[in-house]
Design a protein around this motif. Sequence first.
Motif, PDB file in Angstrom:
ATOM      1  N   LEU A  38       0.826  -1.206   0.000  1.00 28.13           N
ATOM      2  CA  LEU A  38       0.000   0.000   0.000  1.00 28.13           C
ATOM      3  C   LEU A  38       0.862   1.258   0.000  1.00 28.13           C
ATOM      4  N   ALA A  39       2.029   1.183   0.636  1.00 32.13           N
ATOM      5  CA  ALA A  39       2.929   2.341   0.672  1.00 32.13           C
ATOM      6  C   ALA A  39       3.327   2.765  -0.735  1.00 32.13           C
ATOM      7  N   TYR A  40       3.607   1.792  -1.586  1.00 31.69           N
ATOM      8  CA  TYR A  40       3.968   2.116  -2.969  1.00 31.69           C
ATOM      9  C   TYR A  40       2.777   2.725  -3.704  1.00 31.69           C
ATOM     10  N   GLY A  41       1.593   2.166  -3.497  1.00 33.31           N
ATOM     11  CA  GLY A  41       0.401   2.691  -4.164  1.00 33.31           C
ATOM     12  C   GLY A  41       0.095   4.120  -3.762  1.00 33.31           C
ATOM     13  N   ILE A  42       0.226   4.427  -2.468  1.00 32.29           N
ATOM     14  CA  ILE A  42      -0.022   5.796  -2.008  1.00 32.29           C
ATOM     15  C   ILE A  42       1.006   6.749  -2.602  1.00 32.29           C
ATOM     16  N   GLY A  43       2.261   6.308  -2.677  1.00 33.33           N
ATOM     17  CA  GLY A  43       3.294   7.134  -3.293  1.00 33.33           C
ATOM     18  C   GLY A  43       2.973   7.438  -4.749  1.00 33.33           C
ATOM     19  N   CYS A  44       2.494   6.422  -5.475  1.00 33.32           N
ATOM     20  CA  CYS A  44       2.126   6.623  -6.884  1.00 33.32           C
ATOM     21  C   CYS A  44       0.971   7.617  -7.008  1.00 33.32           C
ATOM     22  N   LEU A  45      -0.032   7.462  -6.161  1.00 31.44           N
ATOM     23  CA  LEU A  45      -1.200   8.328  -6.224  1.00 31.44           C
ATOM     24  C   LEU A  45      -0.825   9.788  -5.977  1.00 31.44           C
ATOM     25  N   LEU A  46      -0.051  10.027  -4.924  1.00 30.10           N
ATOM     26  CA  LEU A  46       0.362  11.394  -4.612  1.00 30.10           C
ATOM     27  C   LEU A  46       1.317  11.944  -5.666  1.00 30.10           C
ATOM     28  N   GLY A  47       2.211  11.097  -6.152  1.00 29.99           N
ATOM     29  CA  GLY A  47       3.145  11.538  -7.185  1.00 29.99           C
ATOM     30  C   GLY A  47       2.433  11.941  -8.460  1.00 29.99           C
ATOM     31  N   SER A  48       1.361  11.225  -8.795  1.00 35.28           N
ATOM     32  CA  SER A  48       0.609  11.562  -9.996  1.00 35.28           C
ATOM     33  C   SER A  48      -0.093  12.905  -9.859  1.00 35.28           C
ATOM     34  N   VAL A  49      -0.761  13.098  -8.723  1.00 34.38           N
ATOM     35  CA  VAL A  49      -1.518  14.335  -8.515  1.00 34.38           C
ATOM     36  C   VAL A  49      -0.580  15.540  -8.415  1.00 34.38           C
ATOM     37  N   LEU A  50       0.417  15.438  -7.537  1.00 36.28           N
ATOM     38  CA  LEU A  50       1.316  16.569  -7.321  1.00 36.28           C
ATOM     39  C   LEU A  50       2.239  16.790  -8.522  1.00 36.28           C
ATOM     40  N   GLY A  51       2.706  15.697  -9.133  1.00 38.19           N
ATOM     41  CA  GLY A  51       3.563  15.823 -10.304  1.00 38.19           C
ATOM     42  C   GLY A  51       2.822  16.445 -11.474  1.00 38.19           C
TER      43      GLY A  51
END
Length: 544
Positions: free
Chosen positions: A374-387
Motif C-alpha cells: 500500500l505504501a507504494y500505491g499511495i506514493g504513486c497516487l500522490l506523485g501523480s496528482v502533485l507531479g
Amino acid sequence: MTKVPDSQTTTLTPVDVRVSETDVHPIQTPFTSQPPEPQVKLDIEHAPVEDDPRIWSNARKNVVLVIISGASMISGLSTNIQNPANGQIEQELHATPSQISLSLSLFTLAQGNFPAIWSAVSEFKGRKLVYLFSVALFILGSVIVAVSRNIGLVIGMRVIQAAGSSAVFTIGAATLADIYEPHQRGTMMGVYYSAPLLGPSLGPIIGGALTQGLSWRAVFWFLVIWGGVIFAAFFFLFHDTFRKERSLAYQSVLKRQILEHKLRQANDAAQIEDTHVSEKKTSEEGDEGQAAPKDVEAQPVVVPVADIKEIKLSLADVNPFPPYLRIWSRRNNVAILIPSGLLFAFGFSITYTCARTLALYYDYDALRTGLVLLAYGIGCLLGSVLGGRWSDRTLARLKAANGGVSFPEMRLESTKIAMWFLPPSIVGYAWVCQERVNVAAICVMLFLAGFFSIWIYTSTLAYIVDANTGRSSSAVATNSSFRGASGFVAAEIAVPLQDALGDGGLYTLWAGLMLIAQLLILLVLYRGKQWREASIERERERSG
C-alpha cells in the motif's frame, strides 16, 4: 449552410455537399462554370449531431463519468490484486515461480497491446458495444481463472482478462471528450485518471484480505462481481456518446467518397461531351429539329444527402497500425517512449519482487504483504496528482517567460526535481531489502520510489500527447503497447535476476537504468524541439 467556428477544422461538410458552392479542396472539372469559392471549414468538435452529448445535463454527464471511472479501476486492480495471492497459487496448483511470472507478464503484454484494437472498433461500432463486449470478456476470463485446476489455464485466462480490462482505460478518455468541451476536460480527466491509480493502492490490500480470509480464488470471484456491477451499469445507465460526424475516421471516409463521386461525375460528363463532338463530326448537316442535349456544365453537381448518411466505416478505415509507424518515425518520440517504458517496467517489477521478498524472508502472509505494498500505491497516487500539478505550473511559467508561446518540451522541465531523488530512493530500497532491515524502512523506500517514478512518468505521458498533435490517441496507444512489452520483459526476468543478484544487486541495476531513462528525458528536453520540427517538415514534404 451551417456556420461553425474556425477551430479544429477539416475541409468538408457531412451534409448537402455542393461542389460548385462548398467544395472540398476545389479542383477544376468539366462542370465548373464558375471559379470555386473558398473552401468551407468544419469544426469537428462542434459538427451538428443528433442528441448532442455536449448539451446533456450535468447529472447525465456525471453518471457517465462515474461509470467509466469505476470501470477503469478494473485495469489497475487486475494487475496488482494477484500479487499477495501468488504464494497460494504456486502451492495449490503446483506452479513454478517462472509460471507465476508468465501469468503476470502475459497479462501486462496483452493489456498494453489490445487498446489499439478496441479504439479502432469503437470508431465504427460505437463506445457502448465495445464497453459491454470487453467487460463481458473480462468477466468470462475471471470466472475461468477462479475455477481453474492447473496453472496453464490460469495463464491463458489471465490474457483474456487483460484483453477485456484494457478497453475501458483506452476509450474512457475518448468518451469524456465526447461529452465535455475542451476547456472542461482537464478537471474531468483528472478525476477519471485518479481511478486507475487506486488499483495499485487497493489491489494488494483487497487481494491480501481475500486470500488470507478465504483463498486465492476469492480474489478472482471479487473481480467477477466487480465486473458484473460495471456491466450492469453500462447496460442500463450508459448511453452511447459516440457520434460519427465528430470522428476523424468518418470525415476521412466522407472526404474520399465525395471526391470519388466528383470523379465519377467528371468521367461521365467527359464521355457525354466526347460522344456529342463525335456525332457532330460524323453528321454533315446535323439535325436542326432535334433538341439540343442538356448543357452538363451548367448543372450543379450535388452529392445526395442520402448517400452521405449511408456511409459506414469498416475496420480497414480505422486501421490502427499505420499510425504506429508514424509515431515511431519521429526521433523525439522514440527517445521519450524508452524512458516511459522503463518507468512502467520498474513499477511492475518492484511490486512483484517485493511481495516475493516479504513472503520468503519476512514470513508475511497475504494481508500483511498487501498492507506493505500500500505504501507504494499511495506514493504513486500522490506523485501523480502533485507531479501533474507541478508539470502544469512549470509549463505556465515557462510559457509566460517565453512571451506567451509554449512548446511541448517545456513540460519536461518539471521532471528535473524528481530526477535528483529517484535513483537514491531505488538504491535505498535495494539495500534495506538486501540487509533485511525493519519493514518500516521498506515501506518508506517503496513510498519514495513510487512517488518520484510516477512524478516523472506523468510528465512523459503528457509530453507524448502534446508532441503528437492530431495523433494523440495513436501516440497513447503506441506508448501503451511499448510499456506493455516492457512490463512483459520485466516480469520475465525479475525472479531469475532476484535469485541471482539479490534485491541489492537487482535494484542497484534498476537505479542505473533509471539514470539512463533520465538522461534520455533531458536529451528530449534540450533537443526534442529540433527533432520534432524536422520530422514535421519531412512529413509535410512527403505529403506534397
